[in-house]
Design a protein around this motif. Structure first.
Motif, short mmCIF file in Angstrom:
data_model
loop_
_atom_site.label_atom_id
_atom_site.label_comp_id
_atom_site.label_asym_id
_atom_site.label_seq_id
_atom_site.Cartn_x
_atom_site.Cartn_y
_atom_site.Cartn_z
N UNK A 1 11.60 -12.52 32.10
CA UNK A 1 11.28 -10.53 32.87
C UNK A 1 10.42 -10.87 32.20
N UNK A 2 10.20 -10.20 30.59
CA UNK A 2 8.59 -9.93 30.86
C UNK A 2 7.43 -10.36 31.45
N UNK A 3 7.85 -11.04 31.03
CA UNK A 3 6.62 -11.75 31.89
C UNK A 3 6.41 -11.67 33.31
N UNK A 4 7.18 -11.98 33.77
CA UNK A 4 6.82 -11.57 35.47
C UNK A 4 6.72 -9.86 35.76
N UNK A 5 7.58 -9.92 34.75
CA UNK A 5 7.62 -7.83 35.02
C UNK A 5 6.58 -7.26 35.11
N UNK A 6 5.07 -8.40 33.80
CA UNK A 6 4.07 -7.24 33.99
C UNK A 6 3.44 -8.13 34.67
N UNK A 7 2.87 -9.61 35.00
CA UNK A 7 2.27 -10.27 35.85
C UNK A 7 2.85 -9.91 37.20
N UNK A 8 3.20 -9.51 37.45
CA UNK A 8 4.37 -9.54 38.50
C UNK A 8 3.60 -8.20 39.73
N UNK A 9 3.79 -7.13 38.80
CA UNK A 9 2.88 -5.91 39.00
C UNK A 9 0.89 -5.83 38.74
N UNK A 10 0.89 -6.63 38.04
CA UNK A 10 -0.92 -6.61 37.92
C UNK A 10 -1.92 -7.12 38.60
N UNK B 1 10.05 4.02 28.66
CA UNK B 1 9.23 4.48 28.96
C UNK B 1 8.23 4.24 30.51
N UNK B 2 8.06 2.39 30.94
CA UNK B 2 7.53 1.96 32.34
C UNK B 2 7.71 3.10 32.75
N UNK B 3 7.04 2.52 33.97
CA UNK B 3 7.83 2.86 35.59
C UNK B 3 8.50 1.87 36.13
N UNK B 4 9.25 2.64 37.11
CA UNK B 4 10.18 1.91 37.72
C UNK B 4 9.54 0.54 38.07
N UNK B 5 8.20 0.69 38.63
CA UNK B 5 8.14 -0.97 38.71
C UNK B 5 8.09 -2.26 38.19
N UNK B 6 8.28 -1.49 36.85
CA UNK B 6 8.10 -2.11 35.64
C UNK B 6 9.66 -2.66 35.47
N UNK B 7 10.48 -2.58 35.97
CA UNK B 7 12.01 -2.69 35.50
C UNK B 7 12.66 -4.09 35.55
N UNK B 8 11.79 -5.24 35.36
CA UNK B 8 12.28 -6.16 34.75
C UNK B 8 11.43 -6.45 33.70
N UNK B 9 10.18 -5.89 33.02
CA UNK B 9 9.60 -6.15 32.19
C UNK B 9 11.12 -5.30 31.35
#
Length: 217
Positions: free
Chosen positions: A206-215, A153-161
């Motif tokens: 990928x989870x770490x990169x996806x979350x921190x990158x978007x923040x 359910x994460x938005x597309x911007x969080x696709x790495x996560x």
């Protein structure tokens, strides 16, 4: 090079070294340190990058689980599962918060497919699990499916996560096969062991990169 970049690169180097040298054979003290250090440093990096507390907690708990699972399964499997249960339990509210408003029909269809697949797999696996481990396995299955459903359910911007979460699930599927279906006196399944660590560690990265990158964006 910043301190954060150095820690992240060191984490990747340790993760790659564990994949290449230790994941398919007896770990020893060196393997234990490399395995645990790779994800522990990822947690430190996420903290330095201003990552959410739940992300840092999930990575730190995963490092604890890695330490337990580096030992003999007969003694350390249950504590390792408990640590990873708590890690997934931290990921669930994190992904729910980040995915608020993302519960579309395609997402719900993907979540339903994930849950049905997980239930069928658990039904196939359970007869091979010793009785005292069946409840822990069912509880672990439930929490990792919740984590996966929230990640979808994460938005597309969080696709790495999202991709990382699905890789994490795939890793656990293969690991459960090795633990409960693979003959204990059979030869080591090197390709499966390589896949377990590659999917798991790559998924965490990928989870770490996806979350921190978007923040940070």
């Amino acid at each position: 090079m910043t301190a954060g970049a150095g820690i992240f690169i060191t984490s990747l180097v340790l993760g790659a070294a564990y994949w290449a040298v230790w994941c398919y054979r007896n770990k020893g003290r060196a393997g234990l340190l490399v395995k645990t250090g790779s994800v522990a440093l990822l947690a430190v990096w996420a903290f330095l990058m201003g990552g959410p507390v739940l992300l840092v907690a999930a990575l730190a708990l995963s490092a604890v689980g890695d330490a337990f699972l580096a030992g003999k399964a007969e003694r350390w499997l249950l504590p390792g599962m408990a640590a990873f249960f708590l890690a997934h339990a931290a990921y669930v509210p994190l992904f729910w918060q980040l995915g608020e408003g993302g519960w579309t029909w395609p997402v719900k269809a993907g979540q339903a497919a994930l849950v049905v697949g997980g239930v069928l797999f658990a039904r196939w696996l359970l007869p091979s699990v010793e009785p005292k481990m069946r409840v822990p396995v069912l509880l672990y299955t439930a929490v990792i499916l919740m984590m996966g459903a929230a990640a979808l359910a994460l938005p597309g911007a969080y696709w790495l996560a999202t991709l990382g979460a699905l890789m994490f699930i795939a890793s656990d599927v293969i690991l459960s096969f090795l633990l409960f279906r693979h003959p204990k006196d059979g030869p080591a399944n090197i390709p499966a062991s390589l896949a377990v660590w590659g999917l798991y560690f790559g998924g965490q990265v990928l989870i770490a990169l996806g979350v921190t990158g978007n923040l940070a964006a």
